[in-house]
Design a protein around this motif. Structure first.
Motif, mmCIF file in Angstrom:
data_model
loop_
_atom_site.group_PDB
_atom_site.id
_atom_site.type_symbol
_atom_site.label_atom_id
_atom_site.label_comp_id
_atom_site.label_asym_id
_atom_site.label_seq_id
_atom_site.Cartn_x
_atom_site.Cartn_y
_atom_site.Cartn_z
ATOM 1 N N SER A 1 -34.152 17.837 -17.260
ATOM 2 C CA SER A 1 -33.541 17.683 -15.895
ATOM 3 C C SER A 1 -34.882 18.055 -14.744
ATOM 4 O O SER A 1 -34.776 17.317 -13.834
ATOM 5 C CB SER A 1 -32.251 18.153 -15.558
ATOM 6 O OG SER A 1 -31.216 17.653 -16.389
ATOM 7 N N ARG B 1 -22.360 27.530 -19.262
ATOM 8 C CA ARG B 1 -22.840 27.311 -17.832
ATOM 9 C C ARG B 1 -23.732 26.379 -18.015
ATOM 10 O O ARG B 1 -23.934 25.210 -16.929
ATOM 11 C CB ARG B 1 -23.366 28.708 -17.330
ATOM 12 C CG ARG B 1 -23.574 28.696 -15.863
ATOM 13 C CD ARG B 1 -23.966 29.816 -15.254
ATOM 14 N NE ARG B 1 -25.305 30.500 -15.752
ATOM 15 C CZ ARG B 1 -26.472 30.170 -15.203
ATOM 16 N NH1 ARG B 1 -26.419 29.371 -14.031
ATOM 17 N NH2 ARG B 1 -27.551 30.720 -15.476
ATOM 18 N N GLN C 1 -22.407 23.080 -18.451
ATOM 19 C CA GLN C 1 -21.957 22.411 -17.296
ATOM 20 C C GLN C 1 -22.785 21.963 -16.159
ATOM 21 O O GLN C 1 -22.653 20.907 -15.506
ATOM 22 C CB GLN C 1 -20.882 23.769 -16.579
ATOM 23 C CG GLN C 1 -20.200 23.283 -15.201
ATOM 24 C CD GLN C 1 -19.275 22.414 -15.298
ATOM 25 O OE1 GLN C 1 -18.724 22.120 -16.360
ATOM 26 N NE2 GLN C 1 -18.807 21.922 -14.103
ATOM 27 N N HIS C 2 -24.032 22.639 -16.241
ATOM 28 C CA HIS C 2 -24.923 22.340 -15.093
ATOM 29 C C HIS C 2 -25.688 21.037 -15.787
ATOM 30 O O HIS C 2 -25.671 20.001 -14.717
ATOM 31 C CB HIS C 2 -26.346 23.282 -15.226
ATOM 32 C CG HIS C 2 -27.431 22.844 -14.916
ATOM 33 N ND1 HIS C 2 -27.815 22.741 -13.496
ATOM 34 C CD2 HIS C 2 -28.659 22.324 -15.535
ATOM 35 C CE1 HIS C 2 -28.837 22.094 -13.381
ATOM 36 N NE2 HIS C 2 -29.523 21.973 -14.805
ATOM 37 N N THR D 1 -23.104 18.042 -14.489
ATOM 38 C CA THR D 1 -22.753 17.939 -13.283
ATOM 39 C C THR D 1 -24.041 17.706 -12.192
ATOM 40 O O THR D 1 -23.923 17.147 -11.254
ATOM 41 C CB THR D 1 -21.772 18.985 -12.543
ATOM 42 O OG1 THR D 1 -22.629 20.224 -12.514
ATOM 43 C CG2 THR D 1 -20.467 19.166 -13.188
ATOM 44 N N GLY D 2 -25.249 18.249 -12.828
ATOM 45 C CA GLY D 2 -26.273 18.327 -12.088
ATOM 46 C C GLY D 2 -26.514 19.282 -10.920
ATOM 47 O O GLY D 2 -27.323 19.210 -10.185
ATOM 48 N N GLU D 3 -25.498 20.238 -10.874
ATOM 49 C CA GLU D 3 -25.620 21.181 -9.914
ATOM 50 C C GLU D 3 -26.754 22.062 -10.054
ATOM 51 O O GLU D 3 -27.051 22.226 -11.102
ATOM 52 C CB GLU D 3 -24.069 22.151 -9.874
ATOM 53 C CG GLU D 3 -22.645 21.193 -9.771
ATOM 54 C CD GLU D 3 -21.488 22.138 -9.867
ATOM 55 O OE1 GLU D 3 -21.733 23.185 -10.155
ATOM 56 O OE2 GLU D 3 -20.556 21.601 -9.566
ATOM 57 N N PRO D 4 -27.083 22.683 -8.843
ATOM 58 C CA PRO D 4 -28.383 23.663 -9.136
ATOM 59 C C PRO D 4 -28.014 24.644 -10.070
ATOM 60 O O PRO D 4 -26.894 25.433 -10.257
ATOM 61 C CB PRO D 4 -28.497 24.089 -7.670
ATOM 62 C CG PRO D 4 -27.877 23.136 -6.839
ATOM 63 C CD PRO D 4 -26.650 22.488 -7.550
ATOM 64 N N GLN E 1 -28.373 28.378 -10.740
ATOM 65 C CA GLN E 1 -28.682 29.507 -9.889
ATOM 66 C C GLN E 1 -29.068 30.714 -11.019
ATOM 67 O O GLN E 1 -28.886 30.657 -11.845
ATOM 68 C CB GLN E 1 -27.426 29.998 -9.491
ATOM 69 C CG GLN E 1 -26.750 28.657 -8.344
ATOM 70 C CD GLN E 1 -27.472 28.530 -7.020
ATOM 71 O OE1 GLN E 1 -28.366 29.420 -6.714
ATOM 72 N NE2 GLN E 1 -27.605 27.269 -6.571
#
Length: 209
Positions: free
Chosen positions: A107, A197, A200-201, A204-207, A209
């Motif tokens: 990604s 985690r 999940q990332h 969703t493509g969320e940053p 952290q």
């Protein structure tokens, strides 16, 4: 990927390194020759296909998977990143972490490819003897108006082919960075929580952290 200071040069360098090399000649190439040829092939592809990539971002992911996965040892990278936790993990945990970690890397490559605008590369003398089975290919990514970024690729030979299992940017190791980061998280919340985690990332493509 590991913070803004890594994302551009690190993932871009990994992507450029992982070009497609076909045929018997590729299997017998030395590590530095593989890096140089791969870099040229990928840079040429990016230059000629950039408009198509910009119009259809999903093609980036497919292209990255095509050129990267055969040339990186994701299993060894995952094992080094987890350290002792890899050996203590169940086969299912190893499989899930390895898959999730690989997707995190891919990604990041995709994000870098979308923003890629071209860089010059200078190769330095090879460090170590290829006959020893492990080498460091050193290069510098030249950036107009800024200091060069020093990129070191660590490769090892397996089944007659050289594969990358670590890369450092200005002396900072990808594997060591993730290893330190994930060790604290595993200590606090456990390996399963880290795996979930990362998964999940990836969904969703969320940053990260």
């Amino acid at each position: 990927m590991i913070g803004s200071c890594w994302r551009g040069p690190l993932t871009g360098a990994l992507l450029m390194l992982a070009g497609s090399l076909a045929g018997a000649a590729a299997a017998t190439q030395g590590p530095q020759q593989r890096v140089i040829e791969a870099t040229g092939r990928v840079l040429a592809a990016l230059e000629h296909q950039a408009p198509q990539f910009e119009q259809t971002p999903a093609r980036i992911d497919a292209r990255i998977r095509e050129i990267v996965q055969p040339h990186f040892d994701f299993v060894r990278m995952a094992g080094w990143v987890l350290g002792k936790h890899w050996h203590n993990a169940t086969p299912e945990q190893q499989l899930r972490f390895g898959h999730a970690f690989r997707q995190v890397l891919l990604s990041s490559y995709a994000a870098t490819l979308r923003a890629y605008r071209g860089q010059g590369i200078e190769y330095l003398p090879l460090r170590a003897d290829p006959a020893g089975g492990e080498v460091t290919v050193r290069s510098r990514t030249l950036q107009p108006g800024r200091a060069p970024v020093v990129l070191n690729y660590t490769l090892w030979e397996r089944d007659g082919r050289w594969r990358v299992y670590d890369i450092s940017v200005d002396g900072i190791s990808l594997v060591a960075n993730y290893r330190t980061r994930f060790a604290g998280e595993i200590k606090a919340h456990g390996l399963d929580a880290l795996i979930m985690r990362l998964e999940q990332h990836n969904r969703t493509g969320e940053p990260l952290q």
